[in-house]
Design a protein around this motif. Structure first.
Motif, PDB file in Angstrom:
ATOM      1  N   ASP A   1       0.790  -1.276  -0.030  1.00  0.00           N
ATOM      2  CA  ASP A   1       0.019  -0.006  -0.030  1.00  0.00           C
ATOM      3  C   ASP A   1       0.766   1.117  -0.014  1.00  0.00           C
ATOM      4  N   GLU A   2       0.709   2.173  -1.165  1.00  0.00           N
ATOM      5  CA  GLU A   2       1.800   3.095  -1.321  1.00  0.00           C
ATOM      6  C   GLU A   2       1.558   4.044  -0.133  1.00  0.00           C
ATOM      7  N   ASN A   3       0.465   4.119   0.309  1.00  0.00           N
ATOM      8  CA  ASN A   3      -0.016   5.270   1.575  1.00  0.00           C
ATOM      9  C   ASN A   3      -0.092   4.455   2.874  1.00  0.00           C
ATOM     10  N   TYR A   4       1.332   3.722   3.217  1.00  0.00           N
ATOM     11  CA  TYR A   4       1.396   3.026   4.159  1.00  0.00           C
ATOM     12  C   TYR A   4       0.806   3.250   5.620  1.00  0.00           C
ATOM     13  N   PHE A   5       1.127   4.477   5.913  1.00  0.00           N
ATOM     14  CA  PHE A   5       0.785   5.135   7.138  1.00  0.00           C
ATOM     15  C   PHE A   5      -0.724   5.770   7.247  1.00  0.00           C
ATOM     16  N   ARG A   6      -1.477   5.783   6.041  1.00  0.00           N
ATOM     17  CA  ARG A   6      -2.960   6.249   6.101  1.00  0.00           C
ATOM     18  C   ARG A   6      -2.901   7.716   6.166  1.00  0.00           C
ATOM     19  N   ARG A   7      -2.075   8.334   5.649  1.00  0.00           N
ATOM     20  CA  ARG A   7      -2.176   9.752   5.701  1.00  0.00           C
ATOM     21  C   ARG A   7      -2.918  10.337   4.706  1.00  0.00           C
ATOM     22  N   PRO A   8      -3.810  11.561   5.053  1.00  0.00           N
ATOM     23  CA  PRO A   8      -4.801  12.043   4.130  1.00  0.00           C
ATOM     24  C   PRO A   8      -3.922  12.509   2.593  1.00  0.00           C
ATOM     25  N   THR A   9      -4.670  12.706   1.808  1.00  0.00           N
ATOM     26  CA  THR A   9      -3.759  13.223   0.354  1.00  0.00           C
ATOM     27  C   THR A   9      -3.685  14.769   0.503  1.00  0.00           C
ATOM     28  N   LEU A  10      -3.038  15.295  -0.099  1.00  0.00           N
ATOM     29  CA  LEU A  10      -3.127  16.766  -0.272  1.00  0.00           C
ATOM     30  C   LEU A  10      -4.108  17.404  -0.495  1.00  0.00           C
ATOM     31  N   ARG A  11      -4.928  16.962  -1.605  1.00  0.00           N
ATOM     32  CA  ARG A  11      -6.444  17.308  -1.744  1.00  0.00           C
ATOM     33  C   ARG A  11      -7.120  17.189  -0.315  1.00  0.00           C
ATOM     34  N   GLU A  12      -6.990  16.349   0.432  1.00  0.00           N
ATOM     35  CA  GLU A  12      -7.941  15.912   1.395  1.00  0.00           C
ATOM     36  C   GLU A  12      -7.649  17.167   2.642  1.00  0.00           C
ATOM     37  N   VAL A  13      -6.294  17.626   2.842  1.00  0.00           N
ATOM     38  CA  VAL A  13      -5.558  18.388   3.407  1.00  0.00           C
ATOM     39  C   VAL A  13      -6.160  19.854   3.148  1.00  0.00           C
ATOM     40  N   VAL A  14      -6.183  20.271   1.892  1.00  0.00           N
ATOM     41  CA  VAL A  14      -6.785  21.478   1.420  1.00  0.00           C
ATOM     42  C   VAL A  14      -8.442  21.529   1.778  1.00  0.00           C
ATOM     43  N   ALA A  15      -9.154  20.499   1.524  1.00  0.00           N
ATOM     44  CA  ALA A  15     -10.453  20.521   1.799  1.00  0.00           C
ATOM     45  C   ALA A  15     -10.774  20.678   3.094  1.00  0.00           C
ATOM     46  N   THR A  16     -10.074  19.905   3.992  1.00  0.00           N
ATOM     47  CA  THR A  16     -10.294  20.108   5.350  1.00  0.00           C
ATOM     48  C   THR A  16      -9.890  21.698   5.963  1.00  0.00           C
ATOM     49  N   LEU A  17      -9.038  22.390   5.757  1.00  0.00           N
ATOM     50  CA  LEU A  17      -8.644  23.497   5.864  1.00  0.00           C
ATOM     51  C   LEU A  17      -9.787  24.529   5.364  1.00  0.00           C
ATOM     52  N   GLU A  18     -10.129  24.265   4.178  1.00  0.00           N
ATOM     53  CA  GLU A  18     -11.175  25.228   3.622  1.00  0.00           C
ATOM     54  C   GLU A  18     -12.753  24.979   4.430  1.00  0.00           C
ATOM     55  N   GLU A  19     -12.732  23.752   4.630  1.00  0.00           N
ATOM     56  CA  GLU A  19     -13.996  23.558   5.486  1.00  0.00           C
ATOM     57  C   GLU A  19     -14.053  24.239   6.788  1.00  0.00           C
ATOM     58  N   PHE A  20     -12.917  24.205   7.615  1.00  0.00           N
ATOM     59  CA  PHE A  20     -12.841  24.665   8.777  1.00  0.00           C
ATOM     60  C   PHE A  20     -12.882  26.183   8.826  1.00  0.00           C
TER      61      PHE A  20
END
Length: 615
Positions: free
Chosen positions: A588-607
């Motif tokens: 699994d290339e996201n071994y540590f299950r971190r959010p994607t960059l798009r998800e980070v941006v979306a979370t910040l914009e939502e907040f």
């Protein structure tokens, strides 16, 4: 433990895992020992040969010379390289003739103490560097050298600026209490100019359309104002101090940043290529305005020395954040704006620039005149392990142990050959000819179509690279929302004007939802060595000990060695699991299950939207 290249190699370097356990050449500089140390017999006595009561051990003066002919703008190279500017010549081109002091020239503990050489190891900015004894000693030495003949005089210095290669060195062959006994030689760096790419070949070498290349300007048309960092100086164009303003009066000459390297020019051209090919973004450094060229006598070419970029006077977030917090001027709205701008810039670099960004830290984020963030530094060198994602560190440890890449100076190899060979074979499976990427200094076509010299990051897939970028972004977001200059206190490599009050991952001010985001971004994080061994002033000490306790170098080394043994084993296990799962098609290339960059941006914009609604 005295802070120097030897202690770096034996304490905060992965090779410490294989050291034999005895300090090699550490001076025990006890806290509080100073000029008035006792020379009486008995415990705590200072030997007469080392005492400052001995006339032979006294420096005539460390006061800056009157009507100083030179100025020191900072230092690098672990306190061995100083940016020296000749004030008596007026406007001079940014030729980067720095003063170099071989570390072995200052092995006498008393001299290191008197000249603050251990503080110079981690002090970088001009204000604090100029206060150091070594800077004042250099100024007085240069003053005597310039006015007293013996190879140095105003005419010879001017001739040096006109005729020597870019980046030539002013070398102090020795370091003495008496400045008149210091031998100075000039070392021309023809090898640096040999590495420069000729202007006529630049488009083909970088594979950049000719029409994208900026306008060239000769280095002789620039005047250096101040050397800001090792690769960055402040310049203006032309010899006049002032320009005409639109209203017919005069205005200050426009200031520019000149980016140029005196070693490892491959990184300079990598950054230039990245900036020229990257689509514009409001929060990413713009394309260079000018190419800076110089005629090189060696080879008879017009080489590209560097490039010019806009100068942002406000400075970097590293200094701005703590200053605003101290004065209670750091608002959540501003923090959210900067965090969102930064995340969107990193996303743009990955999705539109199709490159990775391995050096995400506050030093590389500046503020524009409008109060918006701008990302800098596209060399793709990478960042030290205490800032990087654990998967990047695992590969970086493998690279270091495969080559025993000692920082600062050449030291005896500490890695057994069979272990070196094992790591080298492992890297060769992941990245054939990896050693070519790290060994060459100049920019040239790379094997297998590689487009970067960063070995650990080139071993990662694009998705793995994104996960590593998210990790670094999470740590920077913590700094933004907590108003801190860095995630860790008392970094060994560099001290700050405003050190952090507390450390990552402790939270005090970050809203709960954003704390959750930071924690998700930094999944897989590990305790860092600085949780056990830290810098106190200019020495490496055990964090658990009290500030007044004497520190035993052997114990510091033992603790560091045990930590590195465990850290290298964890890295080995991770790389083995990654290798095995990839061979089975299960990785699994996201071994540590971190959010994607798009998800980070979306979370910040939502907040941000919810915060606006709440207000």
């Amino acid at each position: 433990m005295e802070l120097n290249s030897t202690s770096i190699h034996d304490v905060i370097h992965p090779t410490a895992a294989f050291s034999q356990g005895s300090p090699r050449s550490y001076s025990q500089l006890h806290l509080g020992a100073g000029a008035g140390a006792s020379v009486a017999a008995g415990a705590g006595a200072v030997p007469w040969l080392e005492s400052q009561l001995n006339p032979k051990n006294r420096i005539d003066s460390l006061e800056p010379p009157e009507n100083a002919l030179w100025r020191i703008d900072g230092c690098t190279g672990l306190g061995t390289q100083y940016y020296a500017l000749p004030l008596f010549l007026g406007d001079v081109p940014p030729m980067r003739f720095d003063v170099f002091i071989p570390e072995e020239a200052a092995n006498w503990p008393l001299l290191r103490q008197l000249l603050d050489l251990n503080a110079a190891f981690h002090t970088k900015d001009a204000v604090r560097v100029r206060r150091l004894g070594i800077s004042r000693h250099i100024l007085r030495t240069l003053q005597a050298w310039t006015t007293g003949g013996d190879g140095g005089n105003p005419d010879s210095v001017l001739d040096m600026y006109k005729n020597l290669p870019f980046g030539s060195r002013i070398i102090f062959e020795n370091l003495e209490l008496n400045i008149h006994k210091i031998k100075i030689t000039i070392a021309p760096t023809y090898y640096v100019e040999k590495q420069l790419i000729g202007l006529s070949r630049l488009d083909k070498c970088l594979e950049v359309p000719l029409e994208r290349l900026p306008e060239p300007i000769d280095i002789s048309q620039l005047s250096v104002v101040q050397q800001l960092h090792d690769s960055v100086c402040l310049v203006h164009v032309g010899g006049n101090d002032r320009d005409r303003s639109e209203g017919g009066g005069t205005a200050p000459k426009k200031l520019w940043i000149l980016k140029a390297l005196t070693s490892g020019t491959k990184y300079l051209y990598s950054e230039l290529r990245n900036l020229l090919l990257l689509e514009p973004h409001p929060h990413v450094m713009s394309r260079p305005k000018y190419l800076v060229t110089k005629y090189c006598r060696f080879g008879g070419k017009t080489g590209v020395v560097g490039f010019m970029l806009p100068y942002y006077t406000t400075g970097s977030l590293r200094d701005i954040l703590p200053l605003l917090r101290i004065h209670d001027q750091l608002t959540l709205g501003t923090q959210l704006k900067w965090a969102t701008q930064l995340a969107s810039a990193v996303l743009h670099i990955r999705e539109r620039g199709h490159i990775f960004y391995p050096d995400l830290r506050l030093d590389n984020v500046v503020l524009s005149d409008t109060g918006d963030i701008v990302m800098l530094d596209f060399e793709q060198r990478g960042v030290w392990c205490e800032f990087a994602a654990p998967e990047v560190n695992a590969l970086e440890y493998a690279r270091i142990l495969a080559s025993d890449d000692s920082p600062g100076r050449d030291l005896e190899p500490t890695i057994p050959k069979d272990i070196q060979d094992r790591y080298a074979a492992f890297l060769s499976r992941l990245l054939p000819d990896w050693h070519v990427l790290q060994s060459r200094e100049d920019y040239a076509p790379l094997p297998h179509g590689y487009e970067s010299y960063n070995v650990p990051w080139m071993c990662l897939s694009p998705r793995e690279q994104e996960a590593a970028e998210v990790y670094m972004l999470g740590r920077v977001l913590w700094c933004i929302f907590e108003g801190q200059s860095a995630p860790q206190h008392a970094a060994v490599w560099q001290s700050y004007r405003w050190e952090p009050d507390f450390e990552f991952p402790e939270f005090r001010w970050t809203p709960p939802k954003l704390r959750d985001l930071v924690n998700r971004c930094t999944r897989g994080r590990r305790d860092v060595l600085s949780s056990l061994v830290t810098r106190r002033g200019s020495k490496l000490v055990l964090r658990a000990d009290g500030p007044d306790e004497d520190q035993d170098a052997a114990e510091v080394l033992r603790v560091a060695r045990e930590w590195w043994k465990a850290e290298v084993k964890v890295a080995d296990d991770f790389l083995r699991v990654r290798d095995e799962m990839k061979s089975r098609g299960e990785w699994d290339e996201n071994y540590f299950r971190r959010p994607t960059l798009r998800e980070v941006v979306a979370t910040l914009e939502e907040f941000n939207d919810s915060a606006d609604a709440a207000n």
